[in-house]
Structure formats: structure tokens, C-alpha cells
Design an enzyme around this catalytic site. Structure first.
Site, PDB file in Angstrom:
ATOM      1  N   ASP A 100       0.926  -1.168   0.048  1.00 49.55           N
ATOM      2  CA  ASP A 100      -0.013   0.056   0.106  1.00 49.55           C
ATOM      3  C   ASP A 100       0.899   1.233  -0.087  1.00 49.55           C
ATOM      4  O   ASP A 100       1.721   1.264   0.734  1.00 49.55           O
ATOM      5  CB  ASP A 100      -0.952  -0.142   1.216  1.00 49.55           C
ATOM      6  CG  ASP A 100      -2.311   0.625   1.160  1.00 49.55           C
ATOM      7  OD1 ASP A 100      -2.272   1.918   0.557  1.00 49.55           O
ATOM      8  OD2 ASP A 100      -3.269  -0.233   1.517  1.00 49.55           O
ATOM      9  N   ASP A 202      -2.997   4.722  -2.461  1.00 53.48           N
ATOM     10  CA  ASP A 202      -4.172   4.970  -1.499  1.00 53.48           C
ATOM     11  C   ASP A 202      -4.733   6.469  -1.862  1.00 53.48           C
ATOM     12  O   ASP A 202      -3.955   7.496  -2.184  1.00 53.48           O
ATOM     13  CB  ASP A 202      -3.674   5.248  -0.063  1.00 53.48           C
ATOM     14  CG  ASP A 202      -4.729   5.567   1.125  1.00 53.48           C
ATOM     15  OD1 ASP A 202      -5.423   4.444   1.228  1.00 53.48           O
ATOM     16  OD2 ASP A 202      -4.679   6.754   1.503  1.00 53.48           O
ATOM     17  N   GLU A 266      -6.596   3.791  -6.002  1.00 54.13           N
ATOM     18  CA  GLU A 266      -7.842   4.119  -5.096  1.00 54.13           C
ATOM     19  C   GLU A 266      -8.558   5.044  -5.572  1.00 54.13           C
ATOM     20  O   GLU A 266      -8.162   6.001  -5.250  1.00 54.13           O
ATOM     21  CB  GLU A 266      -7.799   3.551  -3.715  1.00 54.13           C
ATOM     22  CG  GLU A 266      -9.150   3.648  -2.903  1.00 54.13           C
ATOM     23  CD  GLU A 266      -8.892   4.112  -1.561  1.00 54.13           C
ATOM     24  OE1 GLU A 266      -9.907   3.899  -0.749  1.00 54.13           O
ATOM     25  OE2 GLU A 266      -8.191   5.154  -1.077  1.00 54.13           O
ATOM     26  N   HIS A 327     -11.392  -2.961   3.573  1.00 56.44           N
ATOM     27  CA  HIS A 327     -11.360  -2.665   4.902  1.00 56.44           C
ATOM     28  C   HIS A 327     -12.022  -1.541   5.279  1.00 56.44           C
ATOM     29  O   HIS A 327     -12.068  -1.329   6.308  1.00 56.44           O
ATOM     30  CB  HIS A 327      -9.770  -2.334   5.290  1.00 56.44           C
ATOM     31  CG  HIS A 327      -9.184  -1.340   4.387  1.00 56.44           C
ATOM     32  ND1 HIS A 327      -9.114  -1.510   3.200  1.00 56.44           N
ATOM     33  CD2 HIS A 327      -8.665  -0.366   4.946  1.00 56.44           C
ATOM     34  CE1 HIS A 327      -8.492  -0.316   2.828  1.00 56.44           C
ATOM     35  NE2 HIS A 327      -8.233   0.169   3.887  1.00 56.44           N
ATOM     36  N   ASP A 328     -12.771  -0.969   4.226  1.00 61.34           N
ATOM     37  CA  ASP A 328     -13.471   0.276   4.457  1.00 61.34           C
ATOM     38  C   ASP A 328     -14.921   0.282   4.278  1.00 61.34           C
ATOM     39  O   ASP A 328     -15.752   1.013   4.525  1.00 61.34           O
ATOM     40  CB  ASP A 328     -12.939   1.305   3.653  1.00 61.34           C
ATOM     41  CG  ASP A 328     -11.483   1.934   3.453  1.00 61.34           C
ATOM     42  OD1 ASP A 328     -11.135   1.897   5.054  1.00 61.34           O
ATOM     43  OD2 ASP A 328     -10.964   2.249   2.478  1.00 61.34           O
TER      44      ASP A 328
END
Ligand code: GLC
Ligand code: MG
Length: 528
Positions: A100, A202, A266, A327-328
């Protein structure tokens, strides 16, 4: 379709949330050696790459998305040696490692920020986004943080505000300063040299803000039950044109290394705007994440329209991808229920385009209720009670029936659900028709069938309940039929005959295709 597909085109990506995957040292927090210990599980599952959420040194204000050193490992995750071992062990199993990369902001504990806030004349002052107060002494404009509250925090010592798209502990880096770009690209090189196969980048749509600092306009559709950040339309703070040059610079670094390194972006954006993230002449992200399956209404017609719209919007040479969870976002089994989660699994793994799975979804884990005293997510703490908190989807992986579900010998940092019988890896390995077996069969079939991994896509039919499409490659044709309803349905193209390769029920397929779909059944048929 190119004859020589790249691994990130034909392969399947699995997201590891490292704090919650496997703890190896008994501190209740997952770590790198924990991931290493579970590599055989991942290899047998049949995935091709793992993307690991941030493992860098961090005060953990946003659980690793506040990076204090872009070239190190947080001690609770392990050491650089552990990391090198993990890369070697993964590669030995033909599993790629994607890290990430968090370029939009650092931690407020990063030495760069310490220096930047040390004085208005500090050499690194301009590495972050500093502005004078408005005439009334308040923040420079109306911009709101994604996690609630003003996106500007006052620095008493130097008498200016700094901008943060997220927490005050996550000051935005100033990508208009070429030194920042250079320092951040160096961080990419550091990991590529260690053998990393790619990055998930990210919050890329936040990289730049409008320099004129104009207010964001109000959003007339906003309700107080929604995230405060949505009360404005983020025209001045998201998806600014300058972002594309920055992405192309990242991509050039990736391309300067041998092997097929991948850059994944993302960006939560409408399809039309997302397409620009492939970059001019496709020099941007190879995979700008497509999150639309997580937000589209769950019926055959809407999903079919989404697939068609997305396929039609792709630029020439742009490779598609699909995401079902992360994970969000609320877990797919909670969003759709256990029966339709199986349909979603079959859809994800039969669509054209690289699929990304989120850890735990392969055993049908659901959102875990978190008692107020166990809340860890800063978003929930800052904006409580609206259901924005992400702790419920970040709970430990449920491996077995033992202590703390086999995740750790100590109390985990986030709780396990009160009961999870049948929702562990070990129990589902024993149960022939479990969700895990379905995932394993689908992954095996996708790996064995270029028709599924790299073949073409053709819509056949869609009504409210039943979606039918075909995948084709050379002479081979597969038909996928998915029943989005909990009643049996008759297939519209009853005359298409063939052999059933897989039913989501995982029972013995009949020799020839049936014209009936059972409730919430998905079927993959090999057409004659
Ligand atoms: C991304 C991450 C999320 C994080 C945010 C700020 O959206 O997925 O978990 O909180 O960026 O870095
Ligand atoms: Mg640990």
C-alpha cells in the site's frame, strides 16, 4: 485480448489487512510472520497476489494510513528482515506482493512534518499545505475532512492552518512541490528494489486541491444521517487535473523495474471520471480500482447495466477490474446476506477483469458489532453513531475453533464476534458445500480456464432476477447464469445446451444444462 496476458490481468488479488490476518508473536496484532505462516493457505485458496494494507512505522491514528516513515516496517508488524523473508516465501509459491502506498498525506509524526511546522521559513515548510487564516481568523475555506470537522487545523506556533483531507494527524503532502514528488518516488524505488510486485495507491483522488482555495458547493442531497464530508460536493478537493501527471510519474518508476510491476489506484469516482486514471496512452494505473459492484443495487438488471456501462467506457487497451469488499466497506455477506454472497462470489470470479477479494469474505464473514468501549476507528470516534466506523469489517480472521479463533494467543485488538460457529477456515474446509469450498472451486476453474481469466464478455440477458452472460476465448464458450432471487427461476435461453461445470450449490452437476435455477443459484455451463 493480448495473447500474452500479464499476471495482474489473468490473476486474482487478495487483500490482507495485516493487523487482523494472523498474529505470530502473541500481542493481539497481526504481523508479517503471521502472513508468512498462512501463505500455504493462500496458495491453496488459489490467489495470485496479496495486497497488504500499510505496514510502515506509524502512530496508528488511522491504523497505518498515517505513515511516519515510508521506508521502514512498524515494530508490531516485524522488521525489514521479516519483510524480505515474506517476499521470498511468497515468490517461492508464485504469490506476488503488492504494498500500500499512501502519497496523499503522511503522519503528523513524520520528521518532514515536524520540520515543516517548526517555522514559516523551515526548508520543508512547503512540503505540506499551509495557508493563512480567513479574515475572521477561521479556516481558509469551508472544506471538510473525510472523517468530519474542518479539513484545516490551526498551528499555534507558526500562526497558519494546514490542510488534511483526513485526520489532523494526517497532514496532506504538497505535491505541487517537486521535492515531495521526488522523495515519494524514492520510497517506491526502495520497495521495488526489495522485490515488491506493485502498489495499491491510497486515496489518489485527493492528491491535489484547487490552488485558489474556493469553497466546495453545498450538496442539496445531503442528509444529517450521512457523512459530514458529503454535505459538500468536493469539486475543489477531489479529482483535480494535476493528479494525472503525478500518477504517470509513479508508473514510470514501476516500469523502470524488470518484471511486470503493477500500479493500482484507489479512487472512488463515477465510471466516466475513473477512466482518466488509466492515463494518457495508458501510462497511468494499470488497474484503477472499480468499486461500483459495492454500491450498485443488487439485482440482475442493475448489475448487468453496470457491467455494460463499465465495459463500454474502458479506454482502448484498458484492462477491467472488479472489487467486492475491502477494509473500508461493509462486508459483502452483510450487505447481501449469505445466499446472495455466493452469487456475488461467482459473479466476481467470472466477470472479465482482475478480481480483488477481501480477507474473510471467502468464509462469509459478516460485520462484527463493536461495543462502544472497543471502538478503535477514528472515524467512528469523530462522527459516532452513523454507522461510518470501519472496525466491524476489520476484525480478526477466523481460522479455527481454538483460542481467539486461531488468530492470536492474546486478546485481539478488535473483538471476534460472540459466535462464529461454521464461519472458520477449518470448519469450512471440512464442509463440502461451504463458502470457502465455493471460492476454492471458482478460483481453480478461473485458473484452468483462460476463457474466464482473459476471455471476452458478452451479455446474454438480464431481467430483475436472472443475469446471463457468456465468456468466450478461441472456440470455447462458457455461460454464466446467476439467480439474484430466493425463488427458483427458469432460464430465458433454454435452448442453449451444454455441460454444467459448477453450480454454486456445489452438488453433483447433472450431465446437461438445466433450464431451472434453484433459489440464489449460480451455474457455469460449458456450451456445445
Ligand atoms: C483510504 C484507505 C482508508 C484510509 C484513507 C486515508 O481510503 O482505504 O482506510 O482511512 O484512505 O488514508
Ligand atoms: Mg503480533
Amino acid at each position: 485480448m493480448p495473447d500474452q496476458s500479464k499476471w495482474w490481468q489473468s490473476g486474482v488479488i487478495y487483500q490482507v489487512y495485516p493487523r487482523s490476518f494472523q498474529d505470530s508473536d502473541g500481542d493481539g496484532i497481526g504481523d508479517l510472520l503471521g502472513i508468512l505462516a498462512r501463505l500455504d493457505y493462500l496458495a491453496e485458496l488459489g490467489i495470485d497476489a496479496i495486497w497488504i494494507s500499510p505496514i510502515y512505522p506509524s502512530p496508528m491514528a488511522d491504523f497505518g494510513y498515517d505513515v511516519a516513515d515510508y521506508q521502514g516496517i512498524h515494530p508490531s508488524f516485524g522488521t525489514l528482515d521479516d519483510f524480505d523473508r515474506l517476499v521470498a516465501a511468497a515468490h517461492a509459491r508464485s504469490i506476488r506482493i503488492v504494498l500500500d502506498f499512501v502519497p496523499n498525506h503522511s503522519s503528523n509524526q513524520h520528521p518532514w512534518f515536524t520540520e515543516s511546522r517548526s517555522g514559516r521559513d523551515a526548508p520543508r515548510r512547503d512540503w505540506y499545505v499551509w495557508r493563512d487564516a480567513a479574515a475572521d481568523g477561521g479556516p481558509p475555506n469551508n472544506w471538510i475532512s473525510e472523517f468530519g470537522g474542518s479539513a484545516w487545523s490551526w498551528d499555534e506556533a507558526t500562526g497558519q492552518y494546514y490542510y488534511h483531507a483526513y485526520l489532523p494527524e494526517q497532514p496532506d503532502l504538497n505535491w505541487r512541490n517537486p521535492q515531495i514528488a521526488a522523495a515519494m518516488l524514492d520510497a517506491l524505488r526502495f520497495w521495488f528494489e526489495r522485490g515488491v510486485d506493485g502498489f495499491r495507491v491510497d486515496a489518489i483522488h485527493h492528491l491535489f486541491e484547487d490552488e485558489s482555495l474556493q469553497d466546495n458547493p453545498p450538496n442539496p442531497e445531503w442528509l444529517p444521517t450521512m457523512s459530514p464530508a458529503r454535505s459538500l460536493i468536493r469539486t475543489r478537493t477531489m479529482d483535480q487535473p494535476e493528479v494525472h501527471d503525478a500518477i504517470m510519474a509513479m508508473r514510470r518508476v514501476a516500469d523502470s523495474f524488470p518484471g511486470d510491476r503493477v500500479m493500482i489506484g484507489e479512487a472512488y469516482l463515477p465510471i466516466t471520471r475513473l477512466m482518466a486514471y488509466y492515463g494518457v496512452d495508458l501510462g497511468g494505473f494499470q488497474l484503477p480500482f472499480n468499486f461500483h459492484l459495492m454500491s450498485t443495487a443488487w439485482n440482475a438488471q442493475a448489475v448487468s447495466t453496470l457491467v455494460e456501462t463499465y465495459e463500454a467506457a474502458l479506454p482502448a487497451g484498458g484492462w477491467p477490474n472488479w472489487v467486492l469488499g475491502n477494509h473500508d466497506r461493509s462486508r459483502v455477506a452483510s450487505r447481501l446476506g449469505p445466499a446472495q454472497a455466493r452469487i456475488a462470489a461467482m459473479l466476481l470470479l467470472t466477470l472479465r477483469g482482475t478480481p480483488t477479494l477481501y480477507q474473510g469474505d471467502e468464509i462469509g464473514m459478516t460485520d462484527v458489532p463493536i461495543a462502544p468501549e472497543r471502538v478503535r476507528d477514528p472515524w467512528e470516534k469523530r462522527v459516532p453513531g452513523l454507522g461510518l466506523g470501519r472496525d466491524p469489517v476489520r476484525t480478526p480472521m477466523q481460522w479455527d475453533e481454538g483460542t481467539h479463533a486461531g488468530f492470536s494467543s492474546a486478546e485481539p485488538w478488535l473483538p471476534l464476534p460472540p459466535s462464529f460457529e461454521g464461519f472458520t477456515v477449518s470448519s469450512q474446509l471440512r464442509q463440502p458445500d461451504s463458502m470457502l469450498q465455493l471460492y476454492r472451486k471458482l478460483l481453480r476453474l478461473r485458473r484452468a480456464e483462460p476463457t474466464l481469466s482473459v476471455g471476452g464478455y458478452r451479455a446474454v440477458s438480464a431481467d430483475e432476477n436472472v443475469l446471463v452472460f457468456e465468456r468466450f476465448h478461441q472456440q470455447r464458450k462458457l455461460r454464466i447464469a446467476l439467480n439474484f432471487d430466493d425463488h427458483a427461476k427458469t432460464l430465458p435461453d433454454a435452448d442453449a445446451t451444454g455441460h454444467i461445470l459448477l453450480s454454486s450449490y456445489l452438488d453433483t452437476p447433472s450431465a446437461t444444462s438445466s433450464v431451472e435455477l434453484r433459489p440464489s443459484e449460480g451455474v457455469i455451463t460449458e456450451l456445445d
